[in-house]
Motif scaffolding. Structure first.
Motif, PDB file in Angstrom:
ATOM      1  N   ALA A   1     -14.147  -6.711 -14.630  1.00 40.91           N
ATOM      2  CA  ALA A   1     -15.188  -6.509 -13.621  1.00 40.91           C
ATOM      3  C   ALA A   1     -14.676  -6.844 -12.229  1.00 40.91           C
ATOM      4  N   PHE A   2     -13.801  -7.852 -12.133  1.00 43.60           N
ATOM      5  CA  PHE A   2     -13.227  -8.227 -10.841  1.00 43.60           C
ATOM      6  C   PHE A   2     -12.013  -7.364 -10.499  1.00 43.60           C
ATOM      7  N   SER A   3     -11.089  -7.216 -11.455  1.00 46.97           N
ATOM      8  CA  SER A   3      -9.839  -6.526 -11.154  1.00 46.97           C
ATOM      9  C   SER A   3     -10.056  -5.045 -10.884  1.00 46.97           C
ATOM     10  N   VAL A   4     -10.964  -4.413 -11.634  1.00 44.55           N
ATOM     11  CA  VAL A   4     -11.219  -2.986 -11.424  1.00 44.55           C
ATOM     12  C   VAL A   4     -11.964  -2.764 -10.119  1.00 44.55           C
ATOM     13  N   THR A   5     -12.898  -3.663  -9.790  1.00 40.18           N
ATOM     14  CA  THR A   5     -13.564  -3.572  -8.483  1.00 40.18           C
ATOM     15  C   THR A   5     -12.547  -3.666  -7.353  1.00 40.18           C
ATOM     16  N   ASP A   6     -11.587  -4.565  -7.526  1.00 42.85           N
ATOM     17  CA  ASP A   6     -10.531  -4.715  -6.530  1.00 42.85           C
ATOM     18  C   ASP A   6      -9.738  -3.426  -6.363  1.00 42.85           C
ATOM     19  N   LYS A   7      -9.449  -2.761  -7.469  1.00 45.49           N
ATOM     20  CA  LYS A   7      -8.716  -1.490  -7.405  1.00 45.49           C
ATOM     21  C   LYS A   7      -9.504  -0.431  -6.645  1.00 45.49           C
ATOM     22  N   ALA A   8     -10.816  -0.485  -6.773  1.00 48.38           N
ATOM     23  CA  ALA A   8     -11.640   0.500  -6.081  1.00 48.38           C
ATOM     24  C   ALA A   8     -11.740   0.229  -4.586  1.00 48.38           C
ATOM     25  N   LEU A   9     -11.842  -1.057  -4.215  1.00 48.96           N
ATOM     26  CA  LEU A   9     -12.069  -1.406  -2.817  1.00 48.96           C
ATOM     27  C   LEU A   9     -10.789  -1.570  -2.008  1.00 48.96           C
ATOM     28  N   ALA A  10      -9.681  -1.905  -2.688  1.00 46.50           N
ATOM     29  CA  ALA A  10      -8.436  -2.162  -1.965  1.00 46.50           C
ATOM     30  C   ALA A  10      -7.962  -0.983  -1.114  1.00 46.50           C
ATOM     31  N   PRO A  11      -7.992   0.265  -1.624  1.00 46.81           N
ATOM     32  CA  PRO A  11      -7.548   1.374  -0.760  1.00 46.81           C
ATOM     33  C   PRO A  11      -8.382   1.519   0.495  1.00 46.81           C
ATOM     34  N   LEU A  12      -9.702   1.348   0.366  1.00 39.91           N
ATOM     35  CA  LEU A  12     -10.565   1.458   1.545  1.00 39.91           C
ATOM     36  C   LEU A  12     -10.265   0.334   2.536  1.00 39.91           C
ATOM     37  N   GLY A  13     -10.075  -0.873   2.012  1.00 32.83           N
ATOM     38  CA  GLY A  13      -9.741  -1.991   2.879  1.00 32.83           C
ATOM     39  C   GLY A  13      -8.395  -1.817   3.552  1.00 32.83           C
ATOM     40  N   ALA A  14      -7.422  -1.269   2.811  1.00 31.25           N
ATOM     41  CA  ALA A  14      -6.097  -1.051   3.376  1.00 31.25           C
ATOM     42  C   ALA A  14      -6.135  -0.031   4.509  1.00 31.25           C
ATOM     43  N   VAL A  15      -6.895   1.043   4.311  1.00 36.61           N
ATOM     44  CA  VAL A  15      -7.009   2.064   5.361  1.00 36.61           C
ATOM     45  C   VAL A  15      -7.688   1.482   6.598  1.00 36.61           C
ATOM     46  N   ALA A  16      -8.759   0.705   6.390  1.00 32.69           N
ATOM     47  CA  ALA A  16      -9.458   0.107   7.528  1.00 32.69           C
ATOM     48  C   ALA A  16      -8.547  -0.850   8.285  1.00 32.69           C
ATOM     49  N   LEU A  17      -7.780  -1.688   7.569  1.00 31.59           N
ATOM     50  CA  LEU A  17      -6.872  -2.628   8.216  1.00 31.59           C
ATOM     51  C   LEU A  17      -5.741  -1.901   8.930  1.00 31.59           C
ATOM     52  N   ALA A  18      -5.239  -0.827   8.312  1.00 33.27           N
ATOM     53  CA  ALA A  18      -4.164  -0.054   8.935  1.00 33.27           C
ATOM     54  C   ALA A  18      -4.629   0.591  10.234  1.00 33.27           C
ATOM     55  N   GLN A  19      -5.839   1.112  10.240  1.00 32.96           N
ATOM     56  CA  GLN A  19      -6.365   1.740  11.454  1.00 32.96           C
ATOM     57  C   GLN A  19      -6.632   0.712  12.546  1.00 32.96           C
ATOM     58  N   ALA A  20      -7.009  -0.496  12.138  1.00 30.45           N
ATOM     59  CA  ALA A  20      -7.329  -1.521  13.121  1.00 30.45           C
ATOM     60  C   ALA A  20      -6.101  -2.257  13.643  1.00 30.45           C
TER      61      ALA A  20
END
Length: 303
Positions: free
Chosen positions: A257-276
């Motif tokens: 429940a934690f690790s799979v959620t992380d897999k789903a959110l990590a790409p979005l977070g990475a893109v947001a951090l990269a743009q910022a």
């Protein structure tokens, strides 16, 4: 196959549905988040009833969902289909398959067979992306993305449904008295209230690395793949070593429940951090996460 080939469909779907790539990609995020939400319940069901019925139903649902995917005409329909795919993924992918193997090879005397089975599954499943990415590309080129999905759904259904329905069996009961639902719930509650379980959650929700040159980047990607494979087959052993197999699937589902959620959110977070702030900060964040994971494993083994 349920989501490995998604990237191949991204561009033709965006054009056909007149939507942006980000909107299309959000469908896959939806599937992964739904799979994470379903993981604890699926784990409890596996502990209680075994894998045959659940995995058979999951493969049927997966087949129907991919067929429905081939007919979507709007983003809303696409998201609904991928929510169903997420449910199917929680029922048939790694966590469920590992739980079935652990229950079948129960007991210390069968530890060697269990280790070999986990390794074999990981190796075979590891080829999924290598096989289905080029195959999907060819099918999309020859028949278009909708017909390609129909073909892939039929391939999946013909392969998965009979295997789950006929090969997966209930585990042989080696104990004189099978554990009750209350006993398994007590094990899960006791485990989730103590530090070792949460150290495992931390350790298996973070991943690798950085390279500033082409050879370094290639090496990091290879190391990432190696680490990901090792992590896949190590978690079952760590859980069994400390908590036995009585509530294995329930505990594995809690971690998923934690690790799979992380897999789903990590790409979005990475893109947001990269743009910022740029990709350097993304790699730095990943490196910090890896250090935290490593420290969590060290601390886990000391408890």
């Amino acid at each position: 196959m349920l989501y490995y080939a998604f990237s191949v469909f991204l561009t033709p779907m965006a054009a056909d549905l007149q939507a942006g790539s980000t909107q299309i990609a959000a469908a896959l995020t939806t599937a992964i988040l739904v799979a994470a939400l379903c993981a604890p319940l699926v784990g409890r069901l596996l502990d209680t009833y075994g894998g045959r019925g659940l995995m058979s139903a999951g493969s049927v649902l997966g087949t129907l969902a991919v067929l429905a995917w081939s007919r979507v005409d709007s983003l809303l329909q696409l998201y609904a289909v991928f929510a169903a795919i997420g449910v199917a993924c929680s029922m048939v992918l790694y966590e469920s398959a590992f739980a079935v193997i652990v229950s079948w090879f129960d007991g210390p005397a069968r530890a060697r067979g269990r280790a070999n089975a986990l390794l074999a599954l990981t190796v075979v499943a590891g080829f999924a992306s290598s096989i289905f990415l080029p195959l999907t590309g060819l099918l999309v080129e020859w028949y278009g993305w909708r017909q390609a999905l129909v073909i892939l759904a039929l391939i999946y259904g013909v392969a998965a449904i009979p295997l789950h329905a006929l090969v997966v069996r209930r585990r042989p009961h080696t104990r004189q008295k099978p554990a009750t639902a209350e006993e398994r719930a007590d094990i899960v509650r006791a485990a989730t209230r103590r530090r070792p379980f949460w150290l495992l959650v931390i350790a298996f929700t973070a991943l690798p690395l950085v390279g500033h040159t082409v050879p370094g980047a290639i090496g990091c990607v290879l190391g990432f793949g190696l680490g990901f494979g090792v992590a896949s087959i190590t978690l079952p052993h760590l859980l069994l070593q400390r908590y036995d197999s009585t509530a294995y699937a329930s505990l594995s589902g809690r971690i998923a429940a934690f690790s799979v959620t992380d897999k789903a959110l990590a790409p979005l977070g990475a893109v947001a951090l990269a743009q910022a702030a740029g990709y350097g900060w993304v790699m730095g964040a990943v490196a910090v996460a890896c250090v935290i994971a490593a420290l969590a494993l060290v601390a886990y083994h000391r408890l």
